[in-house]
Design a protein around this motif. Structure first.
Motif, PDB file in Angstrom:
ATOM      1  N   SER A 357       7.562 -61.970  22.144  1.00 35.02           N
ATOM      2  CA  SER A 357       7.756 -62.235  20.821  1.00 35.02           C
ATOM      3  C   SER A 357       6.818 -61.758  19.772  1.00 35.02           C
ATOM      4  O   SER A 357       5.535 -61.678  20.155  1.00 35.02           O
ATOM      5  CB  SER A 357       7.750 -63.778  20.592  1.00 35.02           C
ATOM      6  N   VAL A 358       7.388 -61.150  18.659  1.00 36.32           N
ATOM      7  CA  VAL A 358       6.317 -60.292  17.709  1.00 36.32           C
ATOM      8  C   VAL A 358       6.885 -60.871  16.565  1.00 36.32           C
ATOM      9  O   VAL A 358       7.769 -60.966  15.993  1.00 36.32           O
ATOM     10  CB  VAL A 358       6.500 -58.923  17.868  1.00 36.32           C
ATOM     11  N   GLU A 359       5.744 -61.645  15.787  1.00 41.48           N
ATOM     12  CA  GLU A 359       5.979 -62.209  14.637  1.00 41.48           C
ATOM     13  C   GLU A 359       6.011 -61.075  13.425  1.00 41.48           C
ATOM     14  O   GLU A 359       5.769 -59.887  13.671  1.00 41.48           O
ATOM     15  CB  GLU A 359       4.884 -62.884  14.178  1.00 41.48           C
ATOM     16  N   LYS A 360       6.922 -61.419  12.398  1.00 41.75           N
ATOM     17  CA  LYS A 360       7.010 -60.482  11.488  1.00 41.75           C
ATOM     18  C   LYS A 360       5.918 -60.150  10.713  1.00 41.75           C
ATOM     19  O   LYS A 360       5.151 -60.805  10.045  1.00 41.75           O
ATOM     20  CB  LYS A 360       8.251 -60.989  10.458  1.00 41.75           C
ATOM     21  N   GLY A 361       5.726 -58.531  10.815  1.00 39.61           N
ATOM     22  CA  GLY A 361       4.426 -58.087  10.038  1.00 39.61           C
ATOM     23  C   GLY A 361       3.473 -57.810  11.072  1.00 39.61           C
ATOM     24  O   GLY A 361       2.277 -57.223  10.776  1.00 39.61           O
ATOM     25  N   ALA A 362       3.626 -58.267  12.263  1.00 39.89           N
ATOM     26  CA  ALA A 362       2.515 -58.252  13.122  1.00 39.89           C
ATOM     27  C   ALA A 362       2.598 -56.903  13.735  1.00 39.89           C
ATOM     28  O   ALA A 362       3.498 -56.152  13.738  1.00 39.89           O
ATOM     29  CB  ALA A 362       2.743 -58.958  14.494  1.00 39.89           C
ATOM     30  N   LEU A 363       1.156 -56.236  14.401  1.00 38.79           N
ATOM     31  CA  LEU A 363       1.368 -54.995  14.901  1.00 38.79           C
ATOM     32  C   LEU A 363       1.603 -53.956  14.077  1.00 38.79           C
ATOM     33  O   LEU A 363       2.506 -52.924  14.208  1.00 38.79           O
ATOM     34  CB  LEU A 363       2.034 -54.980  16.290  1.00 38.79           C
ATOM     35  N   PRO A 364       1.110 -53.987  12.711  1.00 41.99           N
ATOM     36  CA  PRO A 364       1.649 -52.783  11.695  1.00 41.99           C
ATOM     37  C   PRO A 364       1.160 -51.629  11.993  1.00 41.99           C
ATOM     38  O   PRO A 364       1.959 -50.709  11.530  1.00 41.99           O
ATOM     39  CB  PRO A 364       0.790 -53.624  10.379  1.00 41.99           C
ATOM     40  N   ALA A 365       0.093 -51.157  12.475  1.00 42.16           N
ATOM     41  CA  ALA A 365      -0.418 -49.967  12.776  1.00 42.16           C
ATOM     42  C   ALA A 365       0.061 -49.398  14.348  1.00 42.16           C
ATOM     43  O   ALA A 365       0.006 -48.267  14.332  1.00 42.16           O
ATOM     44  CB  ALA A 365      -1.979 -49.901  12.998  1.00 42.16           C
ATOM     45  N   LEU A 366       1.061 -50.146  15.075  1.00 41.28           N
ATOM     46  CA  LEU A 366       1.660 -49.702  16.108  1.00 41.28           C
ATOM     47  C   LEU A 366       2.593 -48.338  15.956  1.00 41.28           C
ATOM     48  O   LEU A 366       3.300 -48.287  15.029  1.00 41.28           O
ATOM     49  CB  LEU A 366       2.399 -50.775  16.848  1.00 41.28           C
ATOM     50  N   ARG A 367       2.147 -47.361  16.605  1.00 41.95           N
ATOM     51  CA  ARG A 367       3.015 -45.998  16.648  1.00 41.95           C
ATOM     52  C   ARG A 367       3.481 -45.606  17.913  1.00 41.95           C
ATOM     53  O   ARG A 367       4.439 -44.776  18.014  1.00 41.95           O
ATOM     54  CB  ARG A 367       1.932 -44.976  16.175  1.00 41.95           C
ATOM     55  N   ASP A 368       2.905 -46.252  19.211  1.00 41.90           N
ATOM     56  CA  ASP A 368       3.529 -45.513  20.433  1.00 41.90           C
ATOM     57  C   ASP A 368       3.476 -46.973  21.378  1.00 41.90           C
ATOM     58  O   ASP A 368       2.442 -47.463  21.739  1.00 41.90           O
ATOM     59  CB  ASP A 368       2.515 -44.693  20.964  1.00 41.90           C
ATOM     60  N   LEU A 369       4.767 -47.223  21.722  1.00 37.58           N
ATOM     61  CA  LEU A 369       4.896 -48.347  22.650  1.00 37.58           C
ATOM     62  C   LEU A 369       5.396 -47.724  24.087  1.00 37.58           C
ATOM     63  O   LEU A 369       6.662 -46.976  24.056  1.00 37.58           O
ATOM     64  CB  LEU A 369       5.905 -49.289  22.110  1.00 37.58           C
ATOM     65  N   GLU A 370       4.930 -48.140  25.289  1.00 33.84           N
ATOM     66  CA  GLU A 370       5.422 -47.607  26.413  1.00 33.84           C
ATOM     67  C   GLU A 370       5.516 -48.738  27.339  1.00 33.84           C
ATOM     68  O   GLU A 370       4.612 -49.671  27.566  1.00 33.84           O
ATOM     69  CB  GLU A 370       4.296 -46.549  27.085  1.00 33.84           C
ATOM     70  N   ILE A 371       6.706 -48.827  27.830  1.00 30.12           N
ATOM     71  CA  ILE A 371       6.869 -50.166  28.722  1.00 30.12           C
ATOM     72  C   ILE A 371       7.431 -49.667  30.302  1.00 30.12           C
ATOM     73  O   ILE A 371       8.424 -48.858  30.225  1.00 30.12           O
ATOM     74  CB  ILE A 371       8.215 -51.200  28.221  1.00 30.12           C
ATOM     75  N   ARG A 372       6.716 -49.959  31.473  1.00 29.49           N
ATOM     76  CA  ARG A 372       6.875 -49.363  32.784  1.00 29.49           C
ATOM     77  C   ARG A 372       6.994 -50.495  33.672  1.00 29.49           C
ATOM     78  O   ARG A 372       6.173 -51.327  33.699  1.00 29.49           O
ATOM     79  CB  ARG A 372       6.270 -48.307  33.151  1.00 29.49           C
ATOM     80  N   TYR A 373       8.186 -50.607  34.361  1.00 27.64           N
ATOM     81  CA  TYR A 373       8.280 -51.465  35.448  1.00 27.64           C
ATOM     82  C   TYR A 373       7.906 -52.914  35.114  1.00 27.64           C
ATOM     83  O   TYR A 373       7.588 -53.667  35.906  1.00 27.64           O
ATOM     84  CB  TYR A 373       7.221 -51.049  36.565  1.00 27.64           C
ATOM     85  N   CYS A 374       8.572 -53.230  34.073  1.00 25.80           N
ATOM     86  CA  CYS A 374       8.554 -54.704  33.633  1.00 25.80           C
ATOM     87  C   CYS A 374       9.926 -55.160  33.713  1.00 25.80           C
ATOM     88  O   CYS A 374      10.765 -55.401  32.921  1.00 25.80           O
ATOM     89  CB  CYS A 374       7.915 -54.859  32.078  1.00 25.80           C
ATOM     90  N   GLU A 375      10.214 -55.685  34.965  1.00 23.79           N
ATOM     91  CA  GLU A 375      11.715 -55.881  35.354  1.00 23.79           C
ATOM     92  C   GLU A 375      12.159 -57.347  34.691  1.00 23.79           C
ATOM     93  O   GLU A 375      13.362 -57.241  34.714  1.00 23.79           O
ATOM     94  CB  GLU A 375      11.877 -55.850  36.914  1.00 23.79           C
ATOM     95  N   ARG A 376      11.411 -58.101  34.338  1.00 25.54           N
ATOM     96  CA  ARG A 376      11.746 -59.245  34.142  1.00 25.54           C
ATOM     97  C   ARG A 376      12.088 -59.344  32.547  1.00 25.54           C
ATOM     98  O   ARG A 376      12.412 -60.235  31.724  1.00 25.54           O
ATOM     99  CB  ARG A 376      10.891 -60.361  34.296  1.00 25.54           C
ATOM    100  N   LEU A 377      11.542 -58.251  31.882  1.00 24.93           N
ATOM    101  CA  LEU A 377      11.624 -58.135  30.084  1.00 24.93           C
ATOM    102  C   LEU A 377      12.894 -57.668  29.883  1.00 24.93           C
ATOM    103  O   LEU A 377      13.382 -56.515  30.091  1.00 24.93           O
ATOM    104  CB  LEU A 377      10.791 -57.198  29.656  1.00 24.93           C
ATOM    105  N   PRO A 378      13.793 -58.651  29.221  1.00 22.75           N
ATOM    106  CA  PRO A 378      15.133 -58.263  28.862  1.00 22.75           C
ATOM    107  C   PRO A 378      15.390 -57.425  27.863  1.00 22.75           C
ATOM    108  O   PRO A 378      16.148 -56.296  27.965  1.00 22.75           O
ATOM    109  CB  PRO A 378      15.653 -59.579  28.464  1.00 22.75           C
TER     110      PRO A 378
END
Length: 398
Positions: A357-378
């Protein structure tokens, strides 16, 4: 970027802006204008190495050749013109045509007056001697020793010996009190001179890919140090000598090995201005349980953090389970105000993570997101799904 800052090549525009930010902006401007080309990037997407476009390279080479021809003509005409030929930025390319080749690699018969003439006002010295034998370390060590004893290099701000095999650093290195950047990456150096404590203006100390496992206690006296890179492969450790106020200016701490003896509580956890942190922790669960909790609490208090890398290894230096309960498990919450400067987030092999869960306005500077092999994350959190400037890469479970 740190070496640019050390040479005062950039000036910050805002009061709260770090010089490295301005250096990065200048680099991106040069890239955007085609003045330089990116040849390699880091894992977080930042630029790692650049080069001149071929056309510009040929142009400057021709200019350099013209200058060399003119200089050689002047030398043969009269010694009176040599006073205008003092070197400010010295680079060793192992080029026998360069006047500095004899001084660095030609033995110890160079007079003190000759060294003073050329190197009294040098601001930076970089060596690209990558030969894998004893000569590079001996020759550059002798050159440094002779220059310092001749009152040269006293204005030196940058000393970069990356890839020079085991440079023989003299104890007199401590006399270079204006030094801001000391680059020893990939030198396989085994120890530092104790006089390093005299480098009170040192901002960057890069020991990555060296054979240095323990720094001298005098490291705590470097009150201006901002970037410290350890040699991760050698389980580099800090001795518990941290005093109040030590290293509070530190922004980068990478490659540090943390075990039960590492001074985290009332020590490293006072370093709250870190923007980049890389740790390797011991896999001894019983001895490390309370220590890991202190590490996790420390990380959660780093409000300026932009890059975080934490891994665990066993006795054979192999990857092991990482048990940081506040940072791993089956659910994760990124609340408003947490990690406000984080730009890159990589989630790899989190087998238990089933809810994020990410609250509204959280991680404002995030520019690059990488998700690998997280099989339970829907799915991605709704807050991140429609951000325009966010680069997202998802790799399914194997």
């Amino acid at each position: 970027m740190a070496s640019w800052v050390a040479e005062d090549l950039v000036q910050t525009e805002g009061k709260n802006e770090a010089p490295e930010d301005d250096a990065e902006r200048c680099l991106n401007l040069l890239i955007g204008q085609g003045m330089v080309q990116v040849t390699k990037k880091k894992l977080n997407g930042n630029v790692k190495s650049i080069r001149l476009p071929n056309a510009l390279r040929q142009y400057w080479l021709s200019k350099a050749q013209q200058a060399t021809t003119l200089r050689d003509h002047i030398y043969t005409r009269s010694e009176l013109f040599l006073g205008n030929d003092m070197i400010r930025h010295l680079v060793d390319h192992l080029d026998r045509k360069d006047i500095s080749f004899v001084h660095i690699h030609g033995g110890c018969d160079t007079s003190s007056e000759s060294l003073t003439h050329y190197y009294q006002d040098v601001l930076s010295f970089r060596s690209f001697d990558t030969r894998r034998e004893s000569k590079p370390g001996e020759e550059v060590g002798n050159f440094l020793r002779r220059c310092i004893s001749s009152s040269c290099f006293l204005l030196l701000r940058v000393l970069d010996l990356e890839n020079v095999f085991r440079p023989n650093l003299p104890e007199a290195l401590g006399e270079l009190t204006q030094l801001r950047y000391l680059g020893l990456r990939s030198t396989f150096l085994e120890m530092l001179p104790s006089s390093i404590s005299k480098l009170q203006n040192l901002q960057t100390l890069d020991l990555k890919h060296t054979n240095i496992s323990t720094l001298p206690n005098s490291i705590w006296k470097l009150q201006q140090l901002q970037h410290l890179y350890f040699s991760e492969g050698y389980q580099s450790k800090l001795k518990p000598q941290l005093s109040i106020g030590s290293l509070t200016t530190l922004q980068t701490l990478c490659g540090l090995f943390v075990d039960e003896d590492t001074p985290v509580r009332d020590g490293l956890n006072r370093l709250l201005n870190l923007r980049k942190l890389g740790l390797t922790v011991s896999s001894q669960p019983k001895a490390m349980s309370s220590q890991l909790q202190v590490v996790a609490d420390w990380v959660l208090n780093l409000n300026h953090l932009r890059s975080l890398r934490v891994k665990s290894i066993d006795y054979n230096n192999q990857p092991w389970d990482l048990e940081l309960k506040p940072l791993t498990g089956n659910s994760m919450l990124c609340s408003l105000g947490g990690f406000p400067q984080l730009r890159v987030l990589k989630l790899w092999k989190l087998d238990l993570l089933g809810e994020w869960s990410v609250e509204k306005g959280a991680l404002p500077a995030l520019r690059d997101l990488e998700i690998r092999y997280c099989e339970r994350l829907p799915m991605l959190p709704a807050e991140l799904q429609h951000r325009t400037f966010l680069k997202i890469e998802v790799q399914p479970a194997r």
